[in-house]
Design an enzyme around this catalytic site. Structure first.
Site, PDB file in Angstrom:
ATOM      1  N   PRO A  31      40.839  40.496  32.995  1.00 29.35           N
ATOM      2  CG  PRO A  31      40.446  41.393  35.117  1.00 29.35           C
ATOM      3  CD  PRO A  31      39.739  40.971  33.868  1.00 29.35           C
ATOM      4  CG  ASP A  38      37.944  37.252  35.541  1.00 23.89           C
ATOM      5  OD1 ASP A  38      38.457  38.324  35.901  1.00 23.89           O
ATOM      6  OD2 ASP A  38      36.834  37.171  34.977  1.00 23.89           O
ATOM      7  CG  HIS A  39      43.326  39.809  39.810  1.00 19.44           C
ATOM      8  ND1 HIS A  39      42.892  39.647  41.112  1.00 19.44           N
ATOM      9  CD2 HIS A  39      44.671  39.994  39.891  1.00 19.44           C
ATOM     10  CE1 HIS A  39      43.918  39.740  41.934  1.00 19.44           C
ATOM     11  NE2 HIS A  39      45.019  39.947  41.228  1.00 19.44           N
ATOM     12  NE  ARG A  40      36.296  40.365  34.981  1.00 17.40           N
ATOM     13  CZ  ARG A  40      35.519  40.192  33.907  1.00 17.40           C
ATOM     14  NH1 ARG A  40      34.812  41.212  33.428  1.00 17.40           N
ATOM     15  NH2 ARG A  40      35.445  39.006  33.333  1.00 17.40           N
ATOM     16  CB  VAL A  41      36.025  35.772  39.561  1.00 17.16           C
ATOM     17  CG1 VAL A  41      35.292  34.669  40.330  1.00 17.16           C
ATOM     18  CG2 VAL A  41      35.105  36.437  38.555  1.00 17.16           C
TER      19      VAL A  41
END
Length: 417
Positions: free
Chosen positions: A213, A389-392
Protein backbone atom coordinates in the site's frame (compact mmCIF):
# COMPACT_ATOMS: atom_id res chain seq x y z
CA UNK A 1 39.30 -37.42 -13.51
CA UNK A 2 37.04 -34.97 -15.34
CA UNK A 3 35.87 -31.83 -13.56
CA UNK A 4 32.26 -30.71 -13.91
CA UNK A 5 31.51 -27.01 -14.24
CA UNK A 6 28.03 -26.25 -12.86
CA UNK A 7 25.70 -23.27 -12.97
CA UNK A 8 26.66 -21.39 -9.79
CA UNK A 9 24.29 -20.11 -7.11
CA UNK A 10 24.75 -16.36 -7.37
CA UNK A 11 23.19 -14.73 -4.35
CA UNK A 12 20.23 -15.58 -2.19
CA UNK A 13 17.10 -16.58 -4.04
CA UNK A 14 18.79 -17.19 -7.40
CA UNK A 15 17.55 -20.47 -8.87
CA UNK A 16 18.77 -20.33 -12.47
CA UNK A 17 21.04 -18.52 -14.89
CA UNK A 18 21.49 -18.03 -18.62
CA UNK A 19 24.81 -18.21 -20.46
CA UNK A 20 25.34 -15.06 -22.53
CA UNK A 21 28.61 -16.13 -24.10
CA UNK A 22 31.50 -18.53 -23.67
CA UNK A 23 34.90 -16.83 -23.45
CA UNK A 24 36.69 -20.19 -23.63
CA UNK A 25 36.08 -22.82 -26.29
CA UNK A 26 36.50 -26.60 -26.39
CA UNK A 27 40.19 -27.44 -26.43
CA UNK A 28 41.30 -24.24 -24.70
CA UNK A 29 43.66 -24.50 -21.75
CA UNK A 30 42.11 -23.16 -18.56
CA UNK A 31 43.89 -21.83 -15.49
CA UNK A 32 42.45 -20.96 -12.09
CA UNK A 33 40.98 -17.48 -12.28
CA UNK A 34 40.36 -17.52 -16.04
CA UNK A 35 36.92 -16.29 -17.11
CA UNK A 36 35.02 -19.16 -18.69
CA UNK A 37 31.72 -17.47 -19.53
CA UNK A 38 29.35 -14.60 -18.85
CA UNK A 39 26.18 -15.60 -17.01
CA UNK A 40 23.00 -13.56 -16.66
CA UNK A 41 20.79 -14.04 -13.63
CA UNK A 42 17.61 -12.22 -12.70
CA UNK A 43 19.71 -9.60 -10.89
CA UNK A 44 22.98 -9.07 -12.75
CA UNK A 45 25.47 -10.27 -15.33
CA UNK A 46 28.48 -11.96 -13.75
CA UNK A 47 31.69 -13.59 -14.95
CA UNK A 48 32.16 -17.31 -14.25
CA UNK A 49 35.72 -17.94 -13.06
CA UNK A 50 37.54 -21.23 -13.33
CA UNK A 51 38.44 -22.80 -9.97
CA UNK A 52 40.55 -25.63 -11.45
CA UNK A 53 43.31 -26.02 -14.02
CA UNK A 54 42.71 -28.14 -17.07
CA UNK A 55 41.44 -28.13 -20.62
CA UNK A 56 37.86 -27.29 -21.59
CA UNK A 57 36.78 -30.66 -22.95
CA UNK A 58 33.10 -30.14 -23.68
CA UNK A 59 30.48 -27.38 -23.49
CA UNK A 60 27.11 -28.89 -22.56
CA UNK A 61 24.99 -25.71 -22.70
CA UNK A 62 25.51 -23.30 -25.58
CA UNK A 63 25.27 -19.55 -25.19
CA UNK A 64 21.80 -18.16 -25.74
CA UNK A 65 19.99 -21.34 -24.69
CA UNK A 66 17.21 -21.24 -22.13
CA UNK A 67 17.93 -20.63 -18.45
CA UNK A 68 19.75 -23.43 -16.62
CA UNK A 69 18.90 -24.41 -13.02
CA UNK A 70 21.57 -23.80 -10.39
CA UNK A 71 23.74 -26.91 -9.98
CA UNK A 72 23.27 -28.27 -13.53
CA UNK A 73 26.44 -29.19 -15.41
CA UNK A 74 27.22 -26.67 -18.15
CA UNK A 75 30.73 -27.80 -19.17
CA UNK A 76 33.43 -30.40 -18.47
CA UNK A 77 37.12 -29.81 -17.85
CA UNK A 78 39.78 -32.43 -18.38
CA UNK A 79 42.05 -32.58 -15.36
CA UNK A 80 45.63 -31.48 -15.99
CA UNK A 81 47.34 -34.92 -16.13
CA UNK A 82 44.83 -36.30 -18.63
CA UNK A 83 44.93 -33.11 -20.67
CA UNK A 84 48.71 -33.25 -20.88
CA UNK A 85 48.61 -36.89 -21.92
CA UNK A 86 46.10 -36.16 -24.64
CA UNK A 87 48.19 -33.22 -25.85
CA UNK A 88 51.22 -35.52 -26.10
CA UNK A 89 49.24 -38.09 -28.11
CA UNK A 90 48.00 -35.38 -30.46
CA UNK A 91 51.55 -34.12 -30.92
CA UNK A 92 52.77 -37.65 -31.73
CA UNK A 93 49.99 -38.14 -34.31
CA UNK A 94 50.81 -34.76 -35.86
CA UNK A 95 54.46 -35.78 -36.21
CA UNK A 96 53.37 -38.97 -38.00
CA UNK A 97 51.12 -37.01 -40.35
CA UNK A 98 53.88 -34.51 -41.09
CA UNK A 99 56.11 -37.36 -42.22
CA UNK A 100 53.73 -38.29 -45.06
CA UNK A 101 52.15 -34.96 -46.00
CA UNK A 102 53.27 -31.31 -45.84
CA UNK A 103 51.97 -29.26 -42.96
CA UNK A 104 49.85 -26.17 -43.55
CA UNK A 105 52.81 -24.06 -42.47
CA UNK A 106 55.03 -25.75 -45.02
CA UNK A 107 52.39 -25.31 -47.72
CA UNK A 108 52.05 -21.63 -46.88
CA UNK A 109 55.81 -21.17 -46.94
CA UNK A 110 56.01 -22.89 -50.30
CA UNK A 111 53.24 -20.73 -51.70
CA UNK A 112 54.93 -17.60 -50.40
CA UNK A 113 58.23 -18.63 -51.95
CA UNK A 114 56.60 -19.39 -55.28
CA UNK A 115 54.57 -16.21 -55.55
CA UNK A 116 56.78 -13.79 -53.65
CA UNK A 117 53.62 -12.46 -52.00
CA UNK A 118 52.52 -12.28 -48.40
CA UNK A 119 50.61 -15.15 -46.84
CA UNK A 120 47.33 -14.47 -45.08
CA UNK A 121 47.72 -13.51 -41.45
CA UNK A 122 46.81 -16.28 -39.03
CA UNK A 123 43.55 -15.92 -37.15
CA UNK A 124 43.84 -14.45 -33.67
CA UNK A 125 41.80 -14.50 -30.51
CA UNK A 126 39.45 -11.60 -30.07
CA UNK A 127 40.12 -9.52 -26.94
CA UNK A 128 37.19 -7.50 -25.68
CA UNK A 129 35.95 -6.51 -22.23
CA UNK A 130 32.71 -8.20 -21.05
CA UNK A 131 30.86 -4.88 -21.00
CA UNK A 132 32.04 -4.17 -24.57
CA UNK A 133 30.79 -7.57 -25.73
CA UNK A 134 27.35 -6.96 -24.18
CA UNK A 135 27.12 -3.48 -25.71
CA UNK A 136 28.16 -4.83 -29.11
CA UNK A 137 25.36 -7.38 -28.99
CA UNK A 138 22.82 -4.71 -28.04
CA UNK A 139 23.96 -2.26 -30.74
CA UNK A 140 24.59 -4.84 -33.46
CA UNK A 141 28.31 -4.03 -33.82
CA UNK A 142 30.65 -6.66 -35.33
CA UNK A 143 33.61 -7.05 -32.97
CA UNK A 144 35.70 -8.72 -35.67
CA UNK A 145 35.71 -5.47 -37.67
CA UNK A 146 37.07 -3.33 -34.81
CA UNK A 147 40.54 -2.37 -33.64
CA UNK A 148 40.63 -1.97 -29.88
CA UNK A 149 41.92 1.17 -28.21
CA UNK A 150 42.48 -0.50 -24.83
CA UNK A 151 45.67 -2.08 -23.46
CA UNK A 152 47.21 -4.58 -25.92
CA UNK A 153 44.50 -3.80 -28.45
CA UNK A 154 41.63 -4.80 -26.14
CA UNK A 155 38.22 -3.65 -27.37
CA UNK A 156 36.43 -1.47 -24.80
CA UNK A 157 33.01 0.19 -24.59
CA UNK A 158 34.12 3.44 -26.22
CA UNK A 159 35.19 1.49 -29.33
CA UNK A 160 31.67 0.06 -29.62
CA UNK A 161 30.08 3.46 -29.15
CA UNK A 162 32.29 5.03 -31.83
CA UNK A 163 31.57 2.19 -34.24
CA UNK A 164 27.83 2.57 -33.69
CA UNK A 165 28.04 6.33 -34.31
CA UNK A 166 30.07 5.86 -37.50
CA UNK A 167 27.57 3.29 -38.74
CA UNK A 168 24.53 5.46 -38.00
CA UNK A 169 22.53 6.12 -41.16
CA UNK A 170 18.87 6.75 -42.12
CA UNK A 171 18.32 3.09 -42.86
CA UNK A 172 16.27 0.60 -40.91
CA UNK A 173 18.14 -1.37 -38.27
CA UNK A 174 18.70 -4.98 -39.37
CA UNK A 175 17.15 -7.66 -37.24
CA UNK A 176 19.42 -9.40 -34.75
CA UNK A 177 19.29 -13.09 -33.95
CA UNK A 178 17.40 -12.30 -30.73
CA UNK A 179 14.77 -10.17 -32.49
CA UNK A 180 11.56 -11.49 -33.99
CA UNK A 181 9.60 -9.69 -36.69
CA UNK A 182 6.01 -9.03 -35.68
CA UNK A 183 3.14 -7.36 -37.46
CA UNK A 184 -0.34 -6.22 -36.53
CA UNK A 185 -3.07 -4.57 -38.61
CA UNK A 186 -1.94 -1.24 -37.15
CA UNK A 187 1.85 -1.44 -37.37
CA UNK A 188 4.91 -3.67 -37.68
CA UNK A 189 7.97 -3.83 -35.49
CA UNK A 190 10.66 -5.96 -33.90
CA UNK A 191 10.04 -8.01 -30.78
CA UNK A 192 13.12 -8.37 -28.56
CA UNK A 193 12.83 -11.18 -25.98
CA UNK A 194 13.04 -10.15 -22.34
CA UNK A 195 16.34 -10.58 -20.54
CA UNK A 196 16.22 -12.34 -17.18
CA UNK A 197 16.91 -9.02 -15.46
CA UNK A 198 14.13 -7.17 -17.32
CA UNK A 199 11.62 -9.96 -16.64
CA UNK A 200 12.49 -9.95 -12.94
CA UNK A 201 12.23 -6.17 -12.70
CA UNK A 202 8.78 -6.33 -14.28
CA UNK A 203 7.63 -9.09 -11.93
CA UNK A 204 8.89 -7.33 -8.82
CA UNK A 205 7.38 -3.97 -9.79
CA UNK A 206 3.97 -5.55 -10.41
CA UNK A 207 4.26 -7.38 -7.09
CA UNK A 208 5.24 -4.17 -5.31
CA UNK A 209 2.45 -2.07 -6.78
CA UNK A 210 -0.19 -4.75 -6.17
CA UNK A 211 0.81 -5.89 -2.69
CA UNK A 212 2.36 -2.84 -1.02
CA UNK A 213 0.00 0.00 0.00
CA UNK A 214 1.99 2.96 -1.35
CA UNK A 215 1.45 6.50 -0.15
CA UNK A 216 3.35 9.58 -1.31
CA UNK A 217 4.72 12.72 0.32
CA UNK A 218 6.52 15.57 -1.45
CA UNK A 219 8.50 18.63 -0.39
CA UNK A 220 10.44 21.37 -2.17
CA UNK A 221 13.92 22.22 -0.89
CA UNK A 222 15.78 25.51 -1.29
CA UNK A 223 19.18 24.53 -2.67
CA UNK A 224 21.00 27.89 -2.84
CA UNK A 225 23.07 27.24 0.30
CA UNK A 226 23.85 23.66 -0.76
CA UNK A 227 25.02 24.74 -4.21
CA UNK A 228 27.30 27.35 -2.68
CA UNK A 229 28.64 24.80 -0.17
CA UNK A 230 29.33 22.29 -2.95
CA UNK A 231 31.20 24.89 -4.97
CA UNK A 232 33.34 25.77 -1.97
CA UNK A 233 34.01 22.11 -1.12
CA UNK A 234 35.11 21.32 -4.67
CA UNK A 235 37.32 24.40 -4.86
CA UNK A 236 39.13 23.43 -1.66
CA UNK A 237 39.22 19.70 -2.48
CA UNK A 238 41.31 20.28 -5.60
CA UNK A 239 44.30 21.43 -3.56
CA UNK A 240 44.31 18.52 -1.12
CA UNK A 241 46.35 15.29 -1.26
CA UNK A 242 43.37 13.30 -2.56
CA UNK A 243 41.46 15.62 -4.95
CA UNK A 244 37.87 14.72 -5.72
CA UNK A 245 34.84 16.54 -7.10
CA UNK A 246 31.70 16.07 -5.06
CA UNK A 247 28.42 15.74 -6.91
CA UNK A 248 25.11 17.02 -5.63
CA UNK A 249 24.07 13.36 -5.34
CA UNK A 250 26.96 12.70 -2.93
CA UNK A 251 25.71 15.48 -0.64
CA UNK A 252 22.15 14.24 -1.00
CA UNK A 253 23.12 10.73 0.13
CA UNK A 254 24.93 12.20 3.11
CA UNK A 255 21.81 14.19 4.02
CA UNK A 256 19.57 11.13 3.63
CA UNK A 257 21.81 8.98 5.82
CA UNK A 258 21.78 11.65 8.56
CA UNK A 259 17.99 12.00 8.28
CA UNK A 260 17.49 8.22 8.63
CA UNK A 261 19.63 8.32 11.79
CA UNK A 262 17.28 10.97 13.23
CA UNK A 263 14.12 9.14 12.14
CA UNK A 264 15.05 5.46 12.57
CA UNK A 265 11.42 4.34 12.27
CA UNK A 266 11.73 4.63 8.50
CA UNK A 267 14.64 2.18 8.49
CA UNK A 268 12.36 -0.87 8.68
CA UNK A 269 10.76 -3.67 6.65
CA UNK A 270 7.44 -5.50 6.71
CA UNK A 271 7.43 -9.24 7.48
CA UNK A 272 4.51 -11.59 8.16
CA UNK A 273 5.73 -11.98 11.75
CA UNK A 274 6.20 -8.28 12.48
CA UNK A 275 8.02 -5.09 11.53
CA UNK A 276 11.77 -5.61 11.24
CA UNK A 277 13.70 -2.61 12.61
CA UNK A 278 17.07 -2.42 10.89
CA UNK A 279 20.12 -1.42 12.91
CA UNK A 280 22.38 -0.39 10.01
CA UNK A 281 21.67 2.28 7.38
CA UNK A 282 22.29 0.64 3.98
CA UNK A 283 21.30 3.00 1.16
CA UNK A 284 20.45 1.47 -2.22
CA UNK A 285 21.38 3.68 -5.18
CA UNK A 286 19.39 3.27 -8.38
CA UNK A 287 21.75 2.83 -11.37
CA UNK A 288 20.42 2.54 -14.91
CA UNK A 289 21.94 -0.16 -17.16
CA UNK A 290 21.41 -1.05 -20.80
CA UNK A 291 19.51 -4.14 -19.64
CA UNK A 292 17.49 -2.61 -16.82
CA UNK A 293 18.02 -1.17 -13.35
CA UNK A 294 20.19 -2.31 -10.47
CA UNK A 295 20.59 -0.89 -6.98
CA UNK A 296 24.11 -1.25 -5.55
CA UNK A 297 24.23 -0.62 -1.82
CA UNK A 298 26.21 1.95 0.12
CA UNK A 299 26.73 -0.08 3.28
CA UNK A 300 26.63 1.51 6.73
CA UNK A 301 26.12 4.96 5.24
CA UNK A 302 25.28 6.41 8.63
CA UNK A 303 28.91 6.04 9.70
CA UNK A 304 30.48 7.43 6.54
CA UNK A 305 31.67 10.94 5.78
CA UNK A 306 31.29 12.80 2.49
CA UNK A 307 34.62 11.68 1.04
CA UNK A 308 33.94 7.99 1.72
CA UNK A 309 30.43 8.27 0.28
CA UNK A 310 31.63 9.98 -2.90
CA UNK A 311 34.45 7.48 -3.43
CA UNK A 312 32.36 4.37 -2.83
CA UNK A 313 29.41 5.59 -4.94
CA UNK A 314 31.73 6.06 -7.91
CA UNK A 315 33.21 2.61 -7.44
CA UNK A 316 29.80 0.96 -7.12
CA UNK A 317 28.41 2.76 -10.17
CA UNK A 318 31.42 1.81 -12.26
CA UNK A 319 31.18 -1.83 -11.15
CA UNK A 320 27.44 -1.90 -11.83
CA UNK A 321 27.81 -0.59 -15.38
CA UNK A 322 30.67 -2.98 -16.03
CA UNK A 323 28.67 -5.98 -14.75
CA UNK A 324 31.17 -6.62 -11.96
CA UNK A 325 28.99 -6.33 -8.86
CA UNK A 326 29.04 -9.22 -6.41
CA UNK A 327 25.69 -10.37 -4.95
CA UNK A 328 26.47 -8.93 -1.54
CA UNK A 329 26.88 -5.52 -3.19
CA UNK A 330 23.28 -5.31 -4.42
CA UNK A 331 21.25 -7.63 -2.16
CA UNK A 332 19.49 -6.12 0.84
CA UNK A 333 19.41 -2.40 1.55
CA UNK A 334 17.10 -0.45 3.83
CA UNK A 335 16.02 2.51 1.67
CA UNK A 336 16.52 3.42 -1.99
CA UNK A 337 17.46 6.80 -3.47
CA UNK A 338 16.51 7.29 -7.13
CA UNK A 339 17.82 10.49 -8.71
CA UNK A 340 16.57 11.54 -12.16
CA UNK A 341 17.53 15.17 -11.74
CA UNK A 342 20.45 14.87 -14.14
CA UNK A 343 17.90 14.03 -16.86
CA UNK A 344 15.93 17.21 -16.27
CA UNK A 345 13.01 15.51 -14.50
CA UNK A 346 11.47 17.95 -12.02
CA UNK A 347 9.58 15.40 -9.90
CA UNK A 348 8.32 11.83 -10.01
CA UNK A 349 6.96 9.10 -7.75
CA UNK A 350 8.97 5.88 -7.63
CA UNK A 351 7.81 2.33 -6.90
CA UNK A 352 9.09 0.76 -3.69
CA UNK A 353 11.80 -1.89 -4.04
CA UNK A 354 10.63 -4.78 -1.80
CA UNK A 355 11.31 -5.77 0.94
CA UNK A 356 12.24 -2.15 1.63
CA UNK A 357 9.58 0.19 2.99
CA UNK A 358 10.53 3.45 1.27
CA UNK A 359 12.14 4.99 -1.80
CA UNK A 360 13.10 8.65 -2.23
CA UNK A 361 12.67 10.13 -5.72
CA UNK A 362 14.87 13.15 -6.46
CA UNK A 363 14.19 15.73 -9.15
CA UNK A 364 16.29 18.37 -10.85
CA UNK A 365 17.42 21.63 -9.27
CA UNK A 366 15.59 24.40 -11.12
CA UNK A 367 15.44 28.18 -10.86
CA UNK A 368 12.01 29.20 -9.58
CA UNK A 369 10.28 32.20 -8.03
CA UNK A 370 10.55 31.95 -4.23
CA UNK A 371 9.29 34.07 -1.35
CA UNK A 372 11.96 35.46 1.00
CA UNK A 373 10.16 37.16 3.84
CA UNK A 374 7.99 39.78 2.17
CA UNK A 375 9.90 39.83 -1.12
CA UNK A 376 9.80 37.72 -4.26
CA UNK A 377 13.11 36.39 -5.54
CA UNK A 378 14.62 33.76 -7.84
CA UNK A 379 15.96 30.71 -6.04
CA UNK A 380 17.18 27.18 -6.74
CA UNK A 381 14.58 24.56 -5.79
CA UNK A 382 14.66 20.75 -5.81
CA UNK A 383 11.65 18.44 -5.37
CA UNK A 384 11.75 15.29 -3.22
CA UNK A 385 8.99 12.66 -3.32
CA UNK A 386 8.86 9.85 -0.76
CA UNK A 387 7.03 6.63 -1.63
CA UNK A 388 6.39 4.65 1.57
CA UNK A 389 4.81 1.36 2.64
CA UNK A 390 1.86 2.35 4.83
CA UNK A 391 2.05 -0.97 6.68
CA UNK A 392 5.42 0.10 8.09
CA UNK A 393 5.64 3.87 7.78
CA UNK A 394 2.92 6.17 9.13
CA UNK A 395 2.28 9.50 7.45
CA UNK A 396 3.78 11.44 10.35
CA UNK A 397 6.97 9.35 10.22
CA UNK A 398 7.37 9.98 6.51
CA UNK A 399 6.76 13.69 7.03
CA UNK A 400 9.39 13.88 9.79
CA UNK A 401 11.90 12.08 7.59
CA UNK A 402 11.37 14.47 4.68
CA UNK A 403 11.60 17.42 7.06
CA UNK A 404 15.01 16.21 8.26
CA UNK A 405 16.29 15.65 4.71
CA UNK A 406 15.16 19.14 3.71
CA UNK A 407 16.74 20.62 6.84
CA UNK A 408 20.15 19.15 6.03
CA UNK A 409 19.95 20.20 2.37
CA UNK A 410 19.03 23.77 3.32
CA UNK A 411 21.61 23.93 6.16
CA UNK A 412 24.60 22.03 4.70
CA UNK A 413 26.97 23.29 7.39
CA UNK A 414 25.32 20.82 9.78
CA UNK A 415 26.34 17.90 7.55
CA UNK A 416 30.04 18.49 8.14
CA UNK A 417 30.00 19.53 11.79
Amino acid sequence: MDIEVVMPAIGAGTTEGKILQWLKQSGDTVKVGDILAEIETDKAVIELEAVDNGVLDRIHVEAGDTAVPVGDVIATLMAQPRAEAQAERQAERQVERNAVEPTPVAQAAAALSATGGAAAAPSHRLFASPSARRLARLMGVDLQALTGSGPNGRIVRVDIEHAAQDRAAPTAKPATSSDTAVATPAHAGRLTPHTSMRATIARRLVQSKQQIPHFYLAVDCRMDSMLAARESLNRNAQVGPDPIRYSLNDLLLLAVSRAVARVPEINAQWTDEGVLRLEQIDLSIAVSLDTGLITPILRDAGRKGLHDIATQVRQLTEQARGGRLRPEQYEGGSLTVSNLGMHGVRSFAAIINPPQAAILAVGAVTRQPVVDGDTLAIGHVMSLTLSADHRVVDGAVGARFLKEVRHFLEHPIELIL
